[in-house]
Motif scaffolding. Structure first.
Motif, short mmCIF file in Angstrom:
data_model
loop_
_atom_site.label_atom_id
_atom_site.label_comp_id
_atom_site.label_asym_id
_atom_site.label_seq_id
_atom_site.Cartn_x
_atom_site.Cartn_y
_atom_site.Cartn_z
N UNK A 1362 0.87 -1.20 0.00
CA UNK A 1362 0.00 0.00 0.00
C UNK A 1362 0.89 1.23 0.00
N UNK A 1363 0.54 2.19 -0.84
CA UNK A 1363 1.29 3.44 -0.88
C UNK A 1363 0.31 4.60 -0.80
N UNK A 1364 0.70 5.65 -0.07
CA UNK A 1364 -0.17 6.82 0.08
C UNK A 1364 0.49 8.03 -0.52
N UNK A 1365 -0.32 8.91 -1.11
CA UNK A 1365 0.28 10.04 -1.82
C UNK A 1365 -0.24 11.39 -1.34
N UNK A 1366 0.43 12.42 -1.83
CA UNK A 1366 0.04 13.82 -1.60
C UNK A 1366 -1.23 14.13 -2.37
N UNK A 1367 -2.00 15.08 -1.87
CA UNK A 1367 -3.17 15.54 -2.63
C UNK A 1367 -3.53 16.92 -2.16
N UNK A 1368 -4.58 17.50 -2.75
CA UNK A 1368 -4.99 18.79 -2.21
C UNK A 1368 -6.22 18.58 -1.35
N UNK A 1394 -9.66 6.79 -2.21
CA UNK A 1394 -9.60 8.26 -2.14
C UNK A 1394 -9.88 8.64 -0.71
N UNK A 1395 -9.10 9.58 -0.17
CA UNK A 1395 -9.20 9.82 1.26
C UNK A 1395 -9.85 11.13 1.59
N UNK A 1396 -10.24 11.17 2.86
CA UNK A 1396 -10.77 12.41 3.40
C UNK A 1396 -9.65 13.14 4.12
N UNK A 1397 -8.39 12.69 3.96
CA UNK A 1397 -7.27 13.40 4.56
C UNK A 1397 -6.91 14.48 3.55
N UNK A 1398 -7.12 15.77 3.87
CA UNK A 1398 -6.64 16.75 2.90
C UNK A 1398 -5.11 16.79 3.00
N UNK A 1399 -4.46 17.32 1.97
CA UNK A 1399 -2.99 17.46 1.91
C UNK A 1399 -2.25 16.16 1.58
#
Length: 1898
Positions: A1362-1368, A1394-1399
């Motif tokens: 599993x890999x997690x990335x940057x987003x806005x 798709x996450x609810x973690x902004x940034x």
């Protein structure tokens, strides 16, 4: 008085004329039963052409605008408009709802589509983002959502041949979606050169990724994949609105009125032009087609439905018609025949037959029609027009009689007089004209005087009077006060007109905007009796003949007790959930407090021991036997499990506010309790272990008042106390909401799930009895049908009976109602007064009522078998405690273990033996606040007095019972024992007080000197000579006890008195007031004294209950404004002060609590206010009372050291430790780094000026003639003869990446396949590295930087990463942060979350079974989320910490326990259902331990956890308590820890300087006692390890310096697998002239030599300064390096010796170049200059000349092939050419155009204008390189893209291919020799990417 009840007859919808064709499409289908389904207004219609019959679906409450048919063609989905629109899936056969999907869309649902097997439904919203949602519609569950498009979407469809693919189309776009995990990822269709970009209206999917779509211009566009491959031009003459696929092919319908049929390959079969048929007309436009076999259905814009049989295609059959678009206002009914006439804004007047349900005649007028009337003889029809004219027609043949225009404004009402002589015409000009009918409609009169437009008119029967109404509401009459009505739903917008037919058989209604005509059948009273079998309509949102709002009026008065209960509000000023925000608001205060040293929390603690009380006054059925025969109930915020044999209690303390309801699982082991709260929660917990199993929240506001388990124990129903009393059905183990619905406006008391059908439930409440069934995400309710038997009474309780249809409810009047299905069949009188509780047994029922009687019934309620009256006389002889009164109101009954358990309103729990005797088990105060509390001076007893007007004495010894009780004339607020314990003083609320005998409670004396409440009463110490009595009148009276006289009055308080204490001598009184004054009075006279605070501490006080003064400054919380400390009490050794406050917290402080915001231990059990706290005489117990929660709680005092290491229940102080958590530069950088997405990146170079593609070109002077005698243009570029034939490059494939993201990421290097492969990441690629071969393969699905990586350890999921990335922002769009779960070997994506973690996502971890994934966000709340990654379902989420969390990991043996660490943070989490519960790490047990910043975590057996800190220590935790510290495990921060699963050994990695014994990597045993250190031989000053992993005999280490190293465990040998630059950007890049080598130079001060074939770094040179540029000499024997400080160096390649160096400039060298003849060296710098050096003069390097007039800093330079010229690109977007070596600028464009260049690296110039993209406002193209063959060009830009163009590219926005992988900012790019590879260098990612060039075949 007029009858106020609703009429008893009702209407039934019989027919709807109309079909919605406008603004909708694809909304007409054949069902499996060959019926036709469509919609009009808010009604779904199923029409059977064979029987000419309509069925209606009435589940919507607004316009339906979309419809989809399930593939099996029985179920239909419809979507509506509205503020909270929903989707209904319903059965076209029974027209019943199957599922409701709601709570996601806003505005409306524009399109719907089912997938191939009908399991999933996709919907598109009308909101601004046109949100696309995918549903599991049977469950009502949202699977995925994403923003659809910025403009309207018209059609969406599943690809029926590929799973998880969809296509949507709309305004100027078509998108191809793939669904993976929870994310929908779109790719835009590429129109290319095949067709114009235009609006696509409809689509259909075919096999092999082919999609057909209909466009606005009438063409059909054919797509393959995402590319447009061909167009079928002119398929229709105008827009194609509808496309329908069937077995034989496709049907299309368009605005040109044609329907075309095509075969499966879209070859035309036939065309049907409806305009040419006999029913056709000009302007006919097709909105919907459906082709089945030989029948075709066509729906038109003008609301007609045609059916066409293929072999008679010129004779379409018109089966339905209605008015077209435009408002419909005019309605008239024929006086003698069953006809209705309507007229509309579509200018047509139509006559309908109410019997044949058909249109008889139609006539088109010149103007829109607004009203109509038929003359009394039925001959004339008058029509009023919008323009103020009116027309009269003959009904027979629709010919015009007369047309008159007297007014300018619309005619709104026409009426013929009853005798037929006059016609009155009312208009919006506020006047009424009267015309004579016989005189050919001559105007005979005019009525003026109305102030607004006329709305209604009525003639009197004798035709003499006319009554008008106008728009200002003048003259509105009602037949009675508060008329009642029945409500019917069908129309969507406003109903504009209603008329009865002539014989009162029908009612006809018309809708305005929905322009439909509804015909309702009138069912009169007498028929109602026979029609009872017609069950009442089901309602989704209280629609369809709901009772009117005024039905309150007819119900008998409520019982006083129920009335009282409905008045209780559970709203709080401040909820405990608000505390974190309130604390945030008080940040300033915290900061000031943080600087001061605060007293530590006390070492001693308390534990809840026993609670007196049971909540009966406003709760019911909340008392049960558990499996083991214990009794479970609740009071305050505590769930109590009471063992009646041992008289002990155990407590569930998970709630933090009043529990309002309790239900027990059918197996009697689990309990559900619901509480008050802003977002209130339900806890399901185990009565044996007292552990929470699941916490449900998110759907109830303010509180939960009823819960019930289903018979199988899997489901739970709950009811909220919000205004709508929301009902929710849960799958409680998963914590999932299954369905929800608004229950009722009034209070609901009980919810019960049907034991036989878990999809059905009943709710009862105030005037409410409803039967619900689940439909997807909604519940559909039907009111109980009472028939003629009476009105709905208020129901207090309900149970199901012995079959699934039978239900029984108890009413507020004492009856039991017996229901079958929804019908009331009989009532039985059961109790005198309300029936509060009932319980079903195997063979009967038991009921309990307000009359205090328990009744046993047989199984049909035919006869009462036995009754038990609750009386004192019936108490068993040995029963402890006292019954307060006979026949108390019974609120709860439960049976089991041969007994009946009874809970009363008075807070008592009794056990009734079947044979009659009663035992009292538990009792407490009744409703009302408890304030008064006193403990006895030398016995274990205490006294309480409450607003319930009782004084009670309690035994605190193990018998725990009430010893005595006395009723008082008034409630009391305080009490006090005399020093000898014989007398008890009680202060009452009317200003009087009494002294009673402490044993018998009989009066000794009583006084009344005051009017207001007596708030505190105190005997003086010693002999108890004086009694001080404080009142809310601001006085303290002092009485002499012996003489019973008042001897003194203390005056001077400015507010009511709250607390009083005597000094030891009995001479001084300390007083606190409501104004927060601390006053002192001398006794007995009451003279006021001033005593300095230092003195106060020295005085010996007999007691201390004060909350003011310097000794207790620390007890006031930070949020002191919103809460008060209400009580305090000091232990007799004056060490510990206990306090109670308005939040229900009991706290312990060290005494004296000086300094603000002291540290404390805090306990939650009371719900709101703790009104009083007292220690017993020997400090063994603390006694607290809880105000409104009526409870008395006993806490045992546990002295430090004596307690077993049982985990204490306290929470530590709220304030996070103020001490900073420690400092380290690497940690600070990681914490403060600002992650932004690539799309928002700005330019890395400080360029200025106008971008090349925006510059205006000056026309060149000599535009050459087309045929020129001049020489042919020379080559732009010297082509080094690459082969004879030049082959262009068509693709780049990523071959190698040199780089690893170690500087700000951790735990991101892992072994796979037993150490054969290594997985890690850099930039946005995941890299799998084969240790043996050194080859790499890549996962390239991320579209932005990867920040974290983890490997699934479960054998079932090998090699899953599993890999997690940057987003806005977290808007679920493509740039939202996401997590990809993928297979490392084949690089298949398994799920995208798709996450609810902004940034961005900064940490991921798999659970023990591998099925759950935990992620942490970079958002300000640092959200923690748990996913079921295979389904893409988010299970739980909540805010983690207000500062950065670095890592969170599941325990290796658990799916529910995990630990998070971060800045001054360590928390131990449990997943319960969908809730995340957490505990802070407790430091208290270790002296002087302080909370530091924690960086890493590892695990040991027996619940041990290890956390690595910033200081180098490792903390060892047992559960959540710190038990030991491994000091200085490393010298610097412990960045990473790894737990080996197979043997439990732990690897740690930190930051340290290499030394003999130390090492940056250590291997430890399972308990972290012994270790072995390993040194990394990297030659660095300090080693900083960021990631460790352990394989078989090897340890894998990732460092801050971008190295990945393998360390052997046996021999400690280091093998560096991967190298990279440690800091970027990498500005310099040079490729070897003949070999596959290249050089890179970076900000980290190194130049490195890389070998592509060997896949490794060959050498590195450390320069000591940041390097900016590097270049090979033409022969490859020398290397020139330019530095950031202005120096440059020339090295010899063979020996790496310095040949020469020079520093003529002070600022950075930007580019350096050897001339092709090796004679000159050009050095370009930031000082806007290029210096030339002649190399033939030797290593002295004297400057020979330099270029002048360069407008800005130099970016790139290129020599011409003959070494005579140099082109220079500058920071102002200008390119200039200079002569070499003179440095003169060349301005003649003609000469410049003829130069052949040796290399081309410039991003400027007309030849490369096409490389600048449209989107380059903020960002630049940074670098470019033309291939050696001269026909390709690669560029790198600030968005991190590598692009491949043809060279030259002089046209703007040239076509190109793009390649992703780098982070933002590419700094340089080069072709290697022979154009075999492209090398690109990254700015932010410090990585070098090597791409293999794929050449076109010959």
């Amino acid at each position: 008085m007029a009858d106020r009840s609703a009429p008893s007859c009702h209407l039934r919808l019989e027919w709807v004329y109309g079909y919605r064709g406008h603004q909708c499409r694809n909304n007409l289908y054949y069902t499996a039963a060959k019926e036709i389904v469509y919609f009009v207004a808010g009604v779904g219609v199923v029409y059977s052409p064979r029987e000419h019959r309509q069925k209606f679906y009435l589940g919507h409450q607004d316009d339906i605008i979309s419809l989809a048919l399930h593939p099996e063609r029985v179920l239909v989905a419809t979507g509506q408009v509205g503020k909270e629109p929903y989707i209904c899936v319903w059965d076209s056969y029974t027209v019943q709802t199957v599922s409701v999907l709601k709570d996601v869309h806003t505005h409306g649902i524009a399109c719907l589509a089912f997938d191939l097997d009908g399991q999933r439904l996709v919907s598109v919203g009308l909101d601004s983002k046109n949100t696309v949602c995918v549903w599991d519609w049977r469950k009502g569950k949202l699977l995925s959502m994403a923003p659809g498009h910025t403009d309207r979407i018209f059609d969406i469809s599943w690809d029926l041949y590929q799973p998880n693919k969809l296509v949507s189309c709309g305004v100027k776009h078509i998108k191809f979606w793939s669904l993976c995990g929870n994310s929908l990822t779109p790719k835009r269709g590429v129109f290319g050169k095949t067709g114009d970009l235009q609006t696509i209206l409809c689509l259909a999917c075919a096999r092999d990724e082919v999609t057909y779509s209909g466009a606005l211009n009438g063409d059909i566009y054919v797509w393959k994949g995402i590319n447009l491959v061909r167009t079928i031009q002119g398929a229709h003459a105008a827009g194609i609105f509808s496309m329908n696929a069937c077995e034989e092919g496709f049907a299309t319908g368009g605005r040109d009125g044609c329907v075309r049929l095509w075969d499966l390959n879209f070859k035309p079969i036939t065309v049907i032009d409806l305009r040419e048929t006999d029913q056709g007309y000009k302007g006919l436009s097709v909105r919907s087609v459906c082709w089945r076999g030989d029948h075709i259905l066509v729906g038109t814009q003008d609301s007609e439905i045609f059916e066409i049989v293929v072999h008679e295609r010129n004779k379409p059959f018109l089966i339905m018609q209605g008015h077209c678009e435009g408002e419909l206002w005019a309605l008239a009914v024929h006086p003698t025949k069953p006809l209705a006439m309507t007229g509309s804004d579509d200018r047509s007047v139509r006559i309908w037959s109410l019997i044949d349900h058909a249109l008889i005649a139609r006539c088109n007028m010149e103007e829109p029609i607004r009203c109509a009337a038929v003359s009394t003889d039925g001959i004339h029809l008058a029509l009023g027009m919008k323009d103020g004219s009116f027309t009269v027609l003959r009904v027979r043949d629709m010919t015009e009689v007369v047309h008159i225009k007297d007014r300018k404004e619309a005619i709104h009402e026409l009426k013929y007089s009853p005798d037929g002589n006059f016609l009155a015409v009312g208009s919006n000009d506020s006047s009424v004209d009267i015309y004579g009918v016989v005189q050919r409609y001559k105007k005979v009169g005019e009525c003026i005087g109305s102030s607004s437009f006329i709305t209604h008119m009525d003639w009197s029967l004798d035709s003499k009077y006319l009554q008008t109404n106008d728009g200002n509401g003048k003259r509105l009459f009602y037949r009675m006060p508060r008329a009642k009505f029945k409500k019917y739903l069908g129309h969507s917008a406003h109903v504009t007109n209603v008329r009865w037919s002539h014989d009162h058989q029908w009612v006809v209604s018309i809708g305005g905007a929905d322009h439909s005509v509804f015909q309702w059948k009138f069912v009169p009273d007498r028929k109602l009796k026979d029609s009872l079998h017609i069950a009442p309509q089901e309602s989704l949102v209280d629609s369809n003949s709901d009772e009117s709002d005024s039905d309150q009026s007819d119900v008998p008065e409520l019982d006083s007790e129920i009335e009282q209960e409905t008045q209780i509000t559970y709203r709080r000023q401040v909820y405990k959930e608000d505390l974190p925000q309130l604390k945030e608001q008080c940040k300033e205060k915290r900061k000031s407090a943080a600087s001061k040293r605060r007293e530590r929390a006390p070492g001693n603690s308390i534990r809840l021991h026993f609670v007196h009380g049971y909540r009966g006054y406003d709760c019911r059925s909340n008392l049960f036997y558990t499996q083991t025969g214990e009794i479970v109930y609740h009071v305050a915020a505590v769930g109590v499990v009471y063992n009646r044999q041992q008289n002990t209690q155990r407590f569930y303390l998970g709630h933090d506010d009043d529990i309002l309801c309790l239900a027990i699982h059918p197996l009697k082991d689990y309990v559900a309790t619901g509480q008050v709260g802003r977002d209130s929660s339900i806890h399901i917990w185990d009565t044996e272990t007292i552990k929470p199993l699941s916490v449900l929240k998110g759907y109830h506001q303010y509180g939960v008042c009823a819960v019930d388990f289903s018979a199988d124990g899997k489901r739970l129903a709950s009811v909220g106390i919000d205004d709508n009393h929301t009902i929710v059905l849960w799958d409680w183990k998963k914590g999932e909401k299954l369905s929800a619905v608004r229950g009722s406006k009034d209070k609901i008391f009980v919810v019960k799930i049907n034991p036989y059908m878990p999809d059905k439930l009943i709710t009862v409440g105030i005037k409410h009895m409803k039967f619900w069934r689940r439909a997807g995400g909604g519940l559909i309710g039907r009111k109980g049908c009472i028939g003629a038997l009476g009105r709905t009474d208020t129901m207090m309780c309900a149970v199901y009976g012995w079959t699934e249809e039978m239900a029984f409810s108890g009413t507020s009047t004492g009856d039991v109602c017996i229901w079958r299905d929804v019908f009331l069949i009989k009532t039985v009188k059961a109790h005198d007064g309300p029936v509060f509780s009932m319980h079903a047994l195997e063979k009967g029922f038991v009921t309990g009522g307000k009359d205090g009687v328990v009744a046993l019934w047989d199984d049909t309620f035919e006869r009462c078998l036995k009754t038990y009256a609750i009386k004192r006389a019936a108490l068993a002889p040995g029963s402890k405690g006292l019954l307060l009164e006979d026949n108390p109101s019974i609120r709860a009954i439960s049976l089991g273990h041969g007994h009946i358990l009874v809970g009363t309103k008075n807070g008592e729990i009794l056990e009734v033996d079947k044979s009659g005797p009663i035992t009292l088990l538990v009792q407490g105060h009744m409703e009302g606040e408890v304030w008064g509390l006193a403990t006895h001076p030398h016995l274990p007893i205490c006294a309480t007095v409450s607003d319930d007007k009782t004084l009670r004495i309690w035994d605190l010894s193990p018998s725990h019972c009430m010893l005595a009780v006395r009723k008082l004339k008034k409630g009391g607020r305080c009490c006090c024992f005399s020093p000898d314990g014989k007398a008890l003083a009680v202060g009452l609320n009317d200003g009087s007080f009494l002294i009673v005998n402490a044993d018998t409670l009989e009066d000794l004396v009583s006084f009344q000197h005051r009017k207001d409440v007596i708030s505190e009463i105190r005997f003086s110490p010693g002999a108890g000579k004086y009694l001080a009595v404080a009142s809310c009148d601001n006085f303290v009276d002092i009485y002499n006890v012996m003489s019973s006289k008042r001897v003194g009055i203390c005056k001077g308080a400015s507010s009511y008195i709250t607390h009083m204490d005597w000094d030891i001598r009995g001479k001084l009184l300390q007083v606190n007031t409501g104004a927060k004054e601390q006053l002192f009075f001398e006794a007995p006279r009451g003279k006021k004294q001033t005593i300095p605070s230092l003195e106060v501490e020295k005085i010996g006080w007999a007691s201390w209950t004060s909350v003011l003064g310097s000794c207790c400054e620390g007890i006031w919380p930070i949020i002191g404004e919103v809460t008060d400390v209400t009580a305090s009490c000091l232990t007799s050794d004056s060490k510990v002060l206990a306090t109670g406050d308005d939040f229900g917290f009991v706290k312990l402080f060290r005494y004296p609590a000086k300094g603000k915001f002291g540290k404390f231990k805090r306990y939650v059990a009371h719900s709101t206010h703790v009104t009083n706290v007292r220690w017993t005489y020997d400090d063994s117990l603390l006694v607290t009372v809880g105000g409104a929660d009526t409870s008395l709680m006993l806490w045992t005092y546990e002295v430090e050291g004596h307690r077993d290491s049982r985990q204490c229940d306290s929470e530590e102080s709220d304030l996070d430790s103020e001490e900073d958590g420690g400092y380290d530069s690497d940690v600070t950088r990681e914490n403060e780094i600002n992650y932004t997405i690539k799309a928002l990146s700005t330019n890395i170079r400080p360029m200025f000026g106008i971008k090349p593609h925006l510059q205006q070109k000056e026309p060149t002077l000599d535009e050459r003639p087309p045929v020129s005698r001049a020489l042919p243009q020379p080559e732009k570029l010297q082509t080094n003869n690459v082969g004879k034939k030049k082959r262009p490059i068509e693709d780049l494939i990523l071959e190698l990446v040199f780089g690893y993201r170690g500087k700000d990421c951790r735990n991101n290097v892992h072994y796979l396949n037993d150490g054969a492969d290594v997985i890690y990441h850099t930039a946005s690629v995941g890299i799998l590295y084969n240790v043996a071969t050194g080859s790499q393969s890549f996962y390239q699905e991320h579209n932005d930087d990867i920040l974290c990586l983890t490997v699934n350890q479960h054998p079932k999921f090998t090699n899953i990463v599993a890999t997690g990335q940057v987003g806005d922002s977290a808007d679920m769009s493509a740039t939202a942060p996401s997590i990809h779960v993928w297979d490392a070997m084949n690089k298949q994506t398994l799920s995208v979350l798709r996450c609810y973690h902004s940034k961005g996502v900064c940490s991921v971890s798999f659970s023990a079974t591998g099925k759950l994934l935990l992620s942490i966000g970079l958002d300000p709340e640092h959200t923690i989320t748990i996913w079921k990654w295979q389904e893409g379902a988010k299970i739980a989420s909540r805010a983690g910490h207000n500062q950065r969390i670095f890592v969170a990991e599941f325990r290796p043996d658990s799916d529910t326990q995990f630990v998070s660490v971060g800045v001054k943070h360590v928390r131990f989490w449990t997943l319960a259902g969908r809730a995340l519960l957490s505990k802070k790490g407790l430091l208290s047990s270790i002296e002087d331990a302080r909370m530091q910043t924690m960086l890493s975590v590892a695990f040991g057996a027996n619940n041990l956890t290890f956390t690595g800190t910033i200081s180098g220590d490792v903390c060892v935790w047992k559960d959540h308590v710190l038990i030991r510290i491994v000091a200085k495990a490393h010298n610097g921060p412990v960045f990473t820890m790894y737990t080996t699963l197979r043997d439990g050994l732990i690897v740690t990695g930190g930051k340290e300087r290499p030394s003999k014994e130390g090492g940056a990597v250590k291997l430890w045993d399972q308990e972290l006692k012994r270790c072995r250190a390993f040194r990394l031989e990297t030659g660095q000053m300090t080693d900083c390890v960021r990631s460790v992993c352990r394989g078989k005999g090897k340890i894998l280490v990732g460092t801050r310096n971008a190295e990945i190293i393998e360390v052997g465990e046996k021999n400690a040998a280091c093998n560096i697998l991967i190298n990279g630059h440690m800091d970027g950007p990498i500005w310099g890049l040079a490729t070897h002239p003949s070999r596959d080598f290249f050089l890179s130079a970076a900000e980290d001060g190194t130049v490195r030599l890389w070998d592509i074939a060997e896949k490794k770094m060959l050498n590195k040179v450390s320069l000591g300064h940041a390097a900016r540029t590097v270049c090979y000499s033409p022969e490859g024997d020398m290397v020139a390096i330019g530095m950031k400080n202005g120096e440059f160096i020339i090295l010899l390649v063979t020996s790496l010796k310095i040949w020469g160096k020079k520093r003529d400039r002070r600022s950075a060298i930007q580019d350096i170049r050897f001339s092709p003849d090796s004679r000159y060296l050009a050095v370009g710098s930031s000082e806007n200059a290029v210096d030339f050096y002649d190399l033939t003069l030797g290593p002295t390097l004297n400057r020979v000349s330099y270029c002048k007039d360069i407008p800005s800093f130099v970016i790139q330079m290129d020599f011409s092939a003959d070494s005579c010229y140099l082109q220079v690109s500058t920071g102002s977007y200008k390119r200039q050419v200079y002569e070499v070596p003179s440095g003169k600028q060349l301005v003649d464009q003609a000469v410049i155009d003829r130069i052949t260049w040796a290399t081309w690296t410039s991003v400027l110039g007309d030849e490369v204008i096409g490389i600048w993209s449209r989107h380059a406002e903020k960002a630049d193209v940074n670098c470019a390189c033309v291939s050696h063959s001269g026909i390709n060009l690669v560029t790198g830009d600030d968005f991190g893209m590598v692009k491949l163009f043809d060279f030259p590219c002089p046209e703007k926005f040239a076509k190109h291919k793009r390649f992703l992988g780098h982070s933002a900012h590419l700094t340089n790019i080069r072709f290697t020799s022979g154009d075999r590879y492209v090398v690109s260098a990254g700015g932010d990612d410090c990585s070098l990417f090597v791409w293999k060039c794929v050449h076109m075949p010959h």
